[in-house]
Design a protein around this motif. Structure first.
Motif, PDB file in Angstrom:
ATOM      1  N   UNK A 177       7.273  -6.673  -4.409  1.00  0.00           N
ATOM      2  CA  UNK A 177       7.733  -7.101  -3.084  1.00  0.00           C
ATOM      3  C   UNK A 177       8.019  -8.604  -3.089  1.00  0.00           C
ATOM      4  N   UNK A 178       7.145  -9.390  -3.713  1.00  0.00           N
ATOM      5  CA  UNK A 178       7.299 -10.849  -3.738  1.00  0.00           C
ATOM      6  C   UNK A 178       8.582 -11.289  -4.440  1.00  0.00           C
ATOM      7  N   UNK A 179       9.092 -10.469  -5.344  1.00  0.00           N
ATOM      8  CA  UNK A 179      10.341 -10.800  -6.040  1.00  0.00           C
ATOM      9  C   UNK A 179      11.538 -10.800  -5.092  1.00  0.00           C
ATOM     10  N   UNK A 180      11.418 -10.130  -3.959  1.00  0.00           N
ATOM     11  CA  UNK A 180      12.463 -10.178  -2.943  1.00  0.00           C
ATOM     12  C   UNK A 180      13.624  -9.222  -3.135  1.00  0.00           C
ATOM     13  N   UNK A 220       0.751  -4.548  -8.632  1.00  0.00           N
ATOM     14  CA  UNK A 220       2.139  -4.474  -9.112  1.00  0.00           C
ATOM     15  C   UNK A 220       3.104  -4.330  -7.933  1.00  0.00           C
ATOM     16  N   UNK A 221       2.716  -3.571  -6.927  1.00  0.00           N
ATOM     17  CA  UNK A 221       3.546  -3.420  -5.728  1.00  0.00           C
ATOM     18  C   UNK A 221       3.689  -4.764  -5.018  1.00  0.00           C
ATOM     19  N   UNK A 222       2.611  -5.529  -4.947  1.00  0.00           N
ATOM     20  CA  UNK A 222       2.661  -6.854  -4.316  1.00  0.00           C
ATOM     21  C   UNK A 222       3.607  -7.772  -5.064  1.00  0.00           C
ATOM     22  N   UNK A 223       3.556  -7.753  -6.392  1.00  0.00           N
ATOM     23  CA  UNK A 223       4.459  -8.574  -7.202  1.00  0.00           C
ATOM     24  C   UNK A 223       5.911  -8.142  -7.004  1.00  0.00           C
ATOM     25  N   UNK A 238       4.852   2.409  -7.430  1.00  0.00           N
ATOM     26  CA  UNK A 238       4.196   1.334  -8.184  1.00  0.00           C
ATOM     27  C   UNK A 238       2.902   1.881  -8.790  1.00  0.00           C
ATOM     28  N   UNK A 239       2.594   1.448 -10.005  1.00  0.00           N
ATOM     29  CA  UNK A 239       1.409   1.922 -10.705  1.00  0.00           C
ATOM     30  C   UNK A 239       0.108   1.387 -10.147  1.00  0.00           C
ATOM     31  N   UNK A 276       0.834  -1.196   0.000  1.00  0.00           N
ATOM     32  CA  UNK A 276       0.000   0.000   0.000  1.00  0.00           C
ATOM     33  C   UNK A 276       0.874   1.252   0.000  1.00  0.00           C
ATOM     34  N   UNK A 277       1.963   1.234   0.777  1.00  0.00           N
ATOM     35  CA  UNK A 277       2.876   2.368   0.841  1.00  0.00           C
ATOM     36  C   UNK A 277       3.502   2.649  -0.523  1.00  0.00           C
ATOM     37  N   UNK A 278       3.991   1.606  -1.198  1.00  0.00           N
ATOM     38  CA  UNK A 278       4.617   1.787  -2.506  1.00  0.00           C
ATOM     39  C   UNK A 278       3.627   2.358  -3.514  1.00  0.00           C
ATOM     40  N   UNK A 279       2.381   1.952  -3.419  1.00  0.00           N
ATOM     41  CA  UNK A 279       1.356   2.476  -4.318  1.00  0.00           C
ATOM     42  C   UNK A 279       1.021   3.925  -3.957  1.00  0.00           C
ATOM     43  N   UNK A 280       0.827   4.207  -2.667  1.00  0.00           N
ATOM     44  CA  UNK A 280       0.523   5.569  -2.222  1.00  0.00           C
ATOM     45  C   UNK A 280       1.646   6.542  -2.587  1.00  0.00           C
TER      46      UNK A 280
END
Length: 105
Positions: free
Chosen positions: A29-32, A24-27, A19-20, A11-15
């Protein structure tokens, strides 16, 4: 600051407009590849607090930011930029084709 003491990193990355979309932000982050206070994270539910330091791999290079305040919404760019401080202001690499030190040809 909002009434909250933390915010999910996705949520922070999107706010903050890194991240668009939230998915996309969740993906991302999941990449590590993102670090929170020097620790690698892979869960979108990881809590971020004021004062935390994030290392974000971007297309233009790595950006290190310190979270100053937690945003309440995804607002305009100026509002988002007011919520964090860039810690690596001198760290961007030169563009392709540019001389690194123009004083020495």
């Amino acid at each position: 600051m909002t009434g909250e003491s933390s915010l999910r990193i996705d949520k922070l990355l999107w706010f903050l407009r890194f991240a668009g979309s939230r998915s996309l932000a969740q993906d991302w982050v999941a990449e590590g590849h993102i670090r929170l206070n020097g620790r690698r994270i892979e869960r979108a539910s990881t809590a971020v607090r004021c004062g935390d330091v994030l290392v974000l791999p971007l297309r233009a290079g790595v950006k290190v930011i310190a979270v100053g305040t937690l945003p309440r919404r995804r607002g305009p760019v100026e509002e988002a930029r007011g919520c964090y401080e860039v810690l690596d202001a001198a760290g961007s690499p030169p563009l392709a084709g540019q001389e690194i030190n123009p004083a020495h040809p």
